[in-house]
Design an enzyme around this catalytic site. Structure first.
Site, PDB file in Angstrom:
ATOM      1  N   GLU B 129     -13.049  -8.837 -10.458  1.00 51.23           N
ATOM      2  CA  GLU B 129     -12.821  -8.679 -11.890  1.00 51.23           C
ATOM      3  C   GLU B 129     -13.937  -9.363 -12.666  1.00 51.23           C
ATOM      4  O   GLU B 129     -14.666 -10.187 -12.107  1.00 51.23           O
ATOM      5  CB  GLU B 129     -11.472  -9.324 -12.274  1.00 51.23           C
ATOM      6  CG  GLU B 129     -10.308  -8.668 -11.569  1.00 51.23           C
ATOM      7  CD  GLU B 129      -8.972  -9.259 -11.993  1.00 51.23           C
ATOM      8  OE1 GLU B 129      -8.965 -10.228 -12.777  1.00 51.23           O
ATOM      9  OE2 GLU B 129      -7.954  -8.733 -11.523  1.00 51.23           O
ATOM     10  N   ALA B 132     -13.268 -12.954 -12.075  1.00 52.77           N
ATOM     11  CA  ALA B 132     -12.872 -13.415 -10.742  1.00 52.77           C
ATOM     12  C   ALA B 132     -13.622 -12.627  -9.689  1.00 52.77           C
ATOM     13  O   ALA B 132     -13.354 -11.462  -9.449  1.00 52.77           O
ATOM     14  CB  ALA B 132     -11.362 -13.252 -10.544  1.00 52.77           C
ATOM     15  N   GLU B 262     -14.034  -5.922   6.742  1.00 56.14           N
ATOM     16  CA  GLU B 262     -15.090  -5.555   5.788  1.00 56.14           C
ATOM     17  C   GLU B 262     -16.391  -6.293   6.095  1.00 56.14           C
ATOM     18  O   GLU B 262     -17.474  -5.706   6.125  1.00 56.14           O
ATOM     19  CB  GLU B 262     -14.614  -5.896   4.360  1.00 56.14           C
ATOM     20  CG  GLU B 262     -15.722  -5.796   3.319  1.00 56.14           C
ATOM     21  CD  GLU B 262     -15.212  -5.839   1.881  1.00 56.14           C
ATOM     22  OE1 GLU B 262     -13.991  -5.696   1.679  1.00 56.14           O
ATOM     23  OE2 GLU B 262     -16.041  -5.991   0.969  1.00 56.14           O
ATOM     24  N   HIS B 358     -46.312  -3.623   4.566  1.00 55.42           N
ATOM     25  CA  HIS B 358     -46.716  -2.345   3.983  1.00 55.42           C
ATOM     26  C   HIS B 358     -47.672  -2.532   2.807  1.00 55.42           C
ATOM     27  O   HIS B 358     -48.414  -1.621   2.459  1.00 55.42           O
ATOM     28  CB  HIS B 358     -45.488  -1.563   3.502  1.00 55.42           C
ATOM     29  CG  HIS B 358     -44.762  -0.833   4.579  1.00 55.42           C
ATOM     30  ND1 HIS B 358     -43.965  -1.459   5.499  1.00 55.42           N
ATOM     31  CD2 HIS B 358     -44.725   0.486   4.911  1.00 55.42           C
ATOM     32  CE1 HIS B 358     -43.456  -0.565   6.324  1.00 55.42           C
ATOM     33  NE2 HIS B 358     -43.896   0.626   5.996  1.00 55.42           N
TER      34      HIS B 358
END
Lengths: 425, 400
Positions: B129, B132, B262, B358
């Protein structure tokens, strides 16, 4: 928590080694560091417990159990002194594997069997980490063995039934050993002073000899004062017209470089796991200190900066551990597939002076674990504050001992070179 | 590779996914990045291929495979060239739906899980949120019954109010697995009654299109652009009583359970991305750093590549060993946090070093390396920041 690579028996074994380390090693490391060597009794006790022959066939007191040997060295790393771990590792994983791989039945009876029992102490005189100090040209990390060409090795000339050896070498257990597995050069074979073609020719001239302490002309010199690994008994061995019987040739003449290389992967893996064990102990020591040391009205672990430092150390160690287990697993597969000899390396190396670098994972494990240990030990000193700098606290010893890991048996730079070669080929 | 963890079946799956990625994803990623959205048909297609339910049981349309099948998927998706799409798929298959399978009723599984596995419904997960993020217990979105202001479920239904931000798939999702407060945390949300604030949370399944549930805006991001990110608003959003997922008041614990899977799949994805970046970089130096057919790589660059490979291998082995424990239901919270921390840091560091090697070649907008450099930065934030991982590890080490 169970682990994919180890059986319940392995976990039991780990516990028993941990008890041995806690009871019979850790309480005495201070004393042995002072003495500069590990007493013979330690080899005896380790031998009685079967720790010195875990990976060897049953006839030599082992169980052909490489993972158990790996566990032993990880746990040994926790003893609190890198030198103590180094002494046992030099004996069991650097010197005697060559006898197991290459020895004749008689050589195994005379050297391997008593070494496995801890009755005879072996020193690996294979140029180790001291190449180039003032013995000749070059740096010490070439090819992970400290061999910058054989210029630094003692010379051996065949005279009838003997090799006549002249020269010096530095070896762990040099002070207390009963015999040395000695790399010698053929002085006729291109003594290189860092010149490429001479160096190559020189590497083709290396042989391995088993030399008994007490052989006339074989003398133990001064112990080498060192930053760390002080209890490793590292001493200079000198040979002056030392006549070694021809039957003490280990393996094939002039194949010494390939022979040593064949064991290199195992050396790296056990060194990596020793670093993991040492780092784990450094972490626990720092954690314990931080939870007891009160500053600004709370223990150091009450500070997020300290907690996160400790957490990062733990995470790094865990990654190093898993990488080392992976390298171990690949090694065990290869060795079991080859009937007990690291054929991957040997097959690749037999025909060439510079064997291809063996599987990169072992090099990665060695690089990563020793660098993690160095960083963990430095953090441990930091967490200890002023006491980290004081000799009366153990933090400084982790710091001093960890420092050698990134140098010995191939400096980190060498490891990166070797890994780059493999990923770019 | 990790043959100890992957069977021939895994390898066959790997080949199949690799073919799909090469043929159906990689050619389009530039376009999707530019549009800041990949088409939702991709979910449908992946559903058809059985890739969205690899480790769910067959009764819900899943493949009934093990955890390492999910690892294979995340490893192969990482090769599509962008981070956003794999992340979106992981949110759908490994973050928003596992709680339904784990805590849901049979009806909820049929209504949400099964169509999600088929790729017909897209899922998102609502935890964070505006006020939060890391501090999950501090969330302010409320779900209360119609009759009582803040009380337990009365059977009649719930009224949800609040905002959720940084919600992956939030734009195109058909439903959200939502964390909301069902019990007051007291007047002082700032921890006077910590336990209560943990216990007052519950999970809900809310359909997009429910009145009062709106997409407030699409959040533009530094990277992961092909994946849509939304801020969602709930204003007197009324949902039926059976929208509650699992036990009332157990939401915090359920989400902490969800976060383990997760983080682990995020670690696997990060390692795979890092491995892919290394592969691209090795290929690049092989093609570009040549003179008369010979590689003329500087030692610094060569050693950087070696260091990249080493750190990737360490992160990979930590992740595999942890996945093995997770697959064997050992719930290795400490190791998961370590794997997530190290894998995420490694991925970003590898991308950064790859960009260095690169040089200018890697900088043009849309170059895979600059894109990975932006994308991998999120690995160290999403699913729990580096700092939260360190907090969890500290706690597991019993540091206090």
């Amino acid at each position: 928590m169970p682990h994919w690579r180890f059986s319940d028996e392995h976990e039991m074994f780990r516990k028993s080694v941990r008890r041995f380390v806690e009871k019979e090693l850790s309480p005495f490391v201070e004393e042995w560091e002072e003495a500069g060597e590990v007493p013979e009794m330690v080899f005896r006790r380790a031998g009685e417990n079967g720790y010195l022959g875990l990976k060897y066939p049953e006839e030599f007191g082992g169980a052909a159990d490489y993972p158990a040997a790996a566990i032993f060295h990880e746990e040994l790393g926790r003893c609190g002194a890198g030198g103590v771990a180094a002494a046992l590792r030099a004996h069991a994983e650097m010197a005697t594997p060559l006898i197991n791989f290459l020895g004749t039945g008689e050589q195994k009876e005379r050297y391997l069997a008593p070494a496995v029992q801890g009755q005879k102490i072996a020193a690996p005189g294979i140029a180790d980490f001291e190449g180039g100090v003032d013995w000749g040209s070059g740096s010490g990390s070439d090819l992970g063995l400290g061999l910058d060409g054989p210029a630094l090795l003692p010379a051996a000339v065949r005279e009838g039934a003997h090799y006549v050896v002249n020269g010096r070498i530095l070896a762990i257990n040099g002070a207390s050993c009963d015999f040395v597995v000695l790399a010698v050069k053929d002085p006729a074979a291109g003594v290189g002073n860092g010149i490429e073609k001479n160096r190559e020719a020189g590497l083709r001239g290396i042989s391995l000899l088993l030399v008994d302490k007490g052989t006339p002309g074989f003398a133990v010199g001064e112990r080498r004062p060192m930053l760390g690994w002080r209890s490793s008994g590292t001493a200079e061995l000198s040979f002056e017209d030392c006549r070694v019987p021809a039957e003490n040739l280990l393996g094939e003449e002039k194949m010494g470089f390939q022979h040593i290389t064949a064991n290199r992967r195992w050396e790296w893996i056990t060194l990596a796991l020793g670093a993991v064990g040492g780092a784990g102990m450094a972490l626990e020591t720092a954690q314990k200190y931080a939870s007891q040391r009160v500053q600004f009205g709370r223990p150091l672990t009450g500070f997020q900066a300290t907690r996160h430092k400790l957490a990062e150390m733990a995470a790094g160690i865990e990654a190093a551990r898993e990488l080392a287990y992976h390298a171990l697993d690949l090694y065990v597969n290869d060795v079991e597939g080859a009937g007990g000899f690291d054929a991957t390396v040997v097959a690749g190396g037999m025909g060439r002076v510079d064997p291809p670098v063996p599987t990169k994972e072992a090099a990665m494990a060695k690089l990563y674990a020793t660098e993690v240990y160095r960083w963990v030990a430095d953090n441990a000193v930091q967490i200890h504050g002023g006491y980290g700098y004081a000799m009366e606290y153990p933090a400084q010893r982790f710091w001093r001992d960890a420092r050698l890991g990134t140098i010995k048996e191939g400096a980190s730079e060498f490891m990166r070179e070797a890994i780059a070669e493999e990923i770019l080929k | 590779m990790g043959s100890r963890f992957f069977t021939a079946e895994h390898e066959a799956l790997r080949e199949r996914i690799r073919g799909f990625v090469r043929a159906e994803l990689a050619p389009h990623v530039d376009e999707w990045e530019a549009r800041e959205q990949f088409p939702r048909e991709i979910f449908k297609r992946m559903g058809e291929l059985g890739l969205l339910g690899l480790r769910y049981p067959e009764e819900y349309g899943g493949q009934g495979r093990d955890y390492f099948a999910a690892v294979v998927l995340s490893e192969e998706l990482a090769r599509c060239g962008i981070g956003g799409l794999p992340m979106a798929v992981a949110v759908h298959a490994e973050m928003a739906t596992p709680p339904i399978f784990q805590f849901g009723t049979e009806e909820q599984k049929q209504r949400y899980l099964a169509p999600a596995i088929r790729g017909e419904k897209v899922a998102c997960l609502g935890i964070t949120e505006p006020n939060a993020g890391s501090d999950v217990a501090a969330i302010q979105t409320t779900a209360r019954s119609d009759s009582q202001p803040i009380a337990s479920k009365d059977g009649a239904g719930w009224v949800i109010n609040g905002r959720k931000i940084f919600i992956t798939n939030g734009i195109q999702a058909d439903f959200i697995t939502l964390l909301a407060r069902t019990e007051s945390a007291g007047t002082d949300l700032a921890r006077t009654d910590k336990q209560k604030s943990y216990d007052g949370l519950s999970l809900f399944l809310v359909d997009k299109g429910t009145p009062g549930f709106e997409v407030a805006r699409k959040v533009e991001k530094v990277g992961m652009r092909s994946s849509d990110t939304a801020e969602l608003v709930f204003e007197d959003c009324r949902v039926p009583g059976d929208a509650l997922l699992g036990q009332q008041g157990r939401g915090f614990h359920q989400i902490m359970w969800e976060l383990q899977g997760e983080r682990l799949i995020a670690a696997a994805g990060a390692v795979a991305t890092a491995g892919h970046i290394l592969e691209l970089t090795v290929k690049y130096v092989g093609e570009r750093q040549r003179s008369g057919g010979r590689l003329v790589l500087s030692q610094t660059a060569a050693h950087t590549l070696a260091e990249m490979a080493t750190r990737i291998e360490a992160a990979r082995q930590l992740t595999y060993a942890t996945a093995w424990k997770f697959a064997n239901n050992l719930y290795p919270v400490k190791e998961i946090s370590m794997a997530k921390l190290i894998a995420a840091r490694t991925a970003f560091w590898v991308a950064d070093r790859a960009l260095e090697i690169h040089g200018g070649d890697g900088c043009p907008k849309g170059h895979p390396i600059e894109r990975f450099w932006r994308d991998t930065r999120l690995n160290r934030i999403a699913g729990g920041t580096d700092e939260i991982m360190l907090e969890i590890i500290s706690r597991e080490l019993e540091l206090r």
